[in-house]
Scaffold this motif. Structure first.
Motif, short mmCIF file in Angstrom:
data_model
loop_
_atom_site.label_atom_id
_atom_site.label_comp_id
_atom_site.label_asym_id
_atom_site.label_seq_id
_atom_site.Cartn_x
_atom_site.Cartn_y
_atom_site.Cartn_z
N UNK A 26 0.84 -1.20 0.00
CA UNK A 26 0.00 0.00 0.00
C UNK A 26 0.88 1.25 0.00
N UNK A 27 1.94 1.24 0.79
CA UNK A 27 2.84 2.40 0.81
C UNK A 27 3.50 2.61 -0.56
N UNK A 28 3.78 1.53 -1.27
CA UNK A 28 4.35 1.68 -2.62
C UNK A 28 3.38 2.42 -3.54
N UNK A 29 2.10 2.11 -3.40
CA UNK A 29 1.10 2.81 -4.20
C UNK A 29 0.94 4.25 -3.75
N UNK A 30 0.97 4.48 -2.44
CA UNK A 30 0.84 5.85 -1.92
C UNK A 30 1.94 6.73 -2.50
N UNK A 31 3.14 6.19 -2.58
CA UNK A 31 4.26 6.97 -3.13
C UNK A 31 3.94 7.47 -4.54
#
Length: 253
Positions: A26-31
């Motif tokens: 999810x953090x990869x997408x948020x970036x």
């Protein structure tokens, strides 16, 4: 009163790692979503959809009345910021903090993102705070103490004359967001609770550009901002203490 940590089996740590993999993804997408003009409310909505598609839920939504899936803290807000409709501008920094529940087991991670072109001093603050997290994680081995973790964070902050937000601390985690022990972002080496195999903790330094690190709470009871208006950043991982060294559960491995 001392309360013993809730030790986890290898199998239980595996369940938490599954939650951690979802959180990391999810953090990869948020970036990728963090571009000028986006709102933290839109990020929050996308996070909810992302988790639901993977059979996971945002654990902090409803926790003690907290109404959102994420904490979204912008610039001088350093923790527990409410997602909102104000558009993020180039140069801003925003920390997204979330706890993922997958089949009853939790993982917790916060990460700070720069929007567009951030200043050189803010990029240094981000890089050095992440380095403090790395140094603290390196201390998370059986036989060391919580003071060793806190000392690694504090020494990094002092080196660069940054403030540490001391009231906001790490914690044990498992099937509950907050379990013993408290994991302070400061301390003396060889003091405090000894780390043992099976402990799972969050390590989460928050550094501010201003040297005091002093903060106040808004009237909403959640939003935490710096007293001097200086900006802050946070990096957090969930870490298991194992006989093979620290095992980061929220880095996608």
């Amino acid at each position: 009163m001392h309360v013993d940590p809730i030790l986890k089996t290898k199998e239980e740590i595996g369940y938490m790692r599954e939650a951690g993999r979802i959180l990391w993804s999810c953090h990869q997408h948020i970036e990728q979503w963090m571009i000028p003009g986006i709102t933290t409310a839109a990020i929050n909505e996308r996070v909810e959809e992302f988790l639901a598609a993977r059979g996971a839920t945002p654990e902090q939504k409803g926790y003690k009345g907290y109404p959102y899936a994420t904490c979204a803290s912008v610039n001088e807000v350093v923790c527990h910021g409410f997602p909102g409709e104000e558009e993020l501008a180039s140069g801003d920094v925003v920390t997204i903090d979330m706890v993922v529940n997958k089949d009853g087991w939790l993982a917790d991670s916060a990460w700070t993102y720069g929007i567009g072109e951030t200043s050189r001093s803010i990029r240094k603050l981000m890089r050095r705070t992440e380095k403090a997290l790395e140094r603290a994680i390196a201390q998370a081995v059986p036989g060391n103490t919580l003071g060793d973790i806190g000392s690694a964070i504090e020494r990094t902050a002092r080196l660069y004359r940054y403030g540490i937000v001391k009231p906001l601390i790490g914690h044990g985690i498992g099937q509950y967001i907050h379990e013993p022990p408290n994991v302070l972002p400061y301390g003396k080496r060889r003091t405090g609770t000894m780390l043992t195999e099976g402990m799972v903790i969050t390590i989460e330094p928050i550094f501010t550009k201003g040297s005091s690190g002093a903060v106040v709470w808004d009237e909403d009871g959640w939003t935490v901002r710096t007293v001097d208006g200086s900006w802050g950043v946070q990096y957090e991982h969930t870490v298991a203490i194992t006989g093979n060294g620290p095992l980061i559960l929220t880095d996608g491995t």
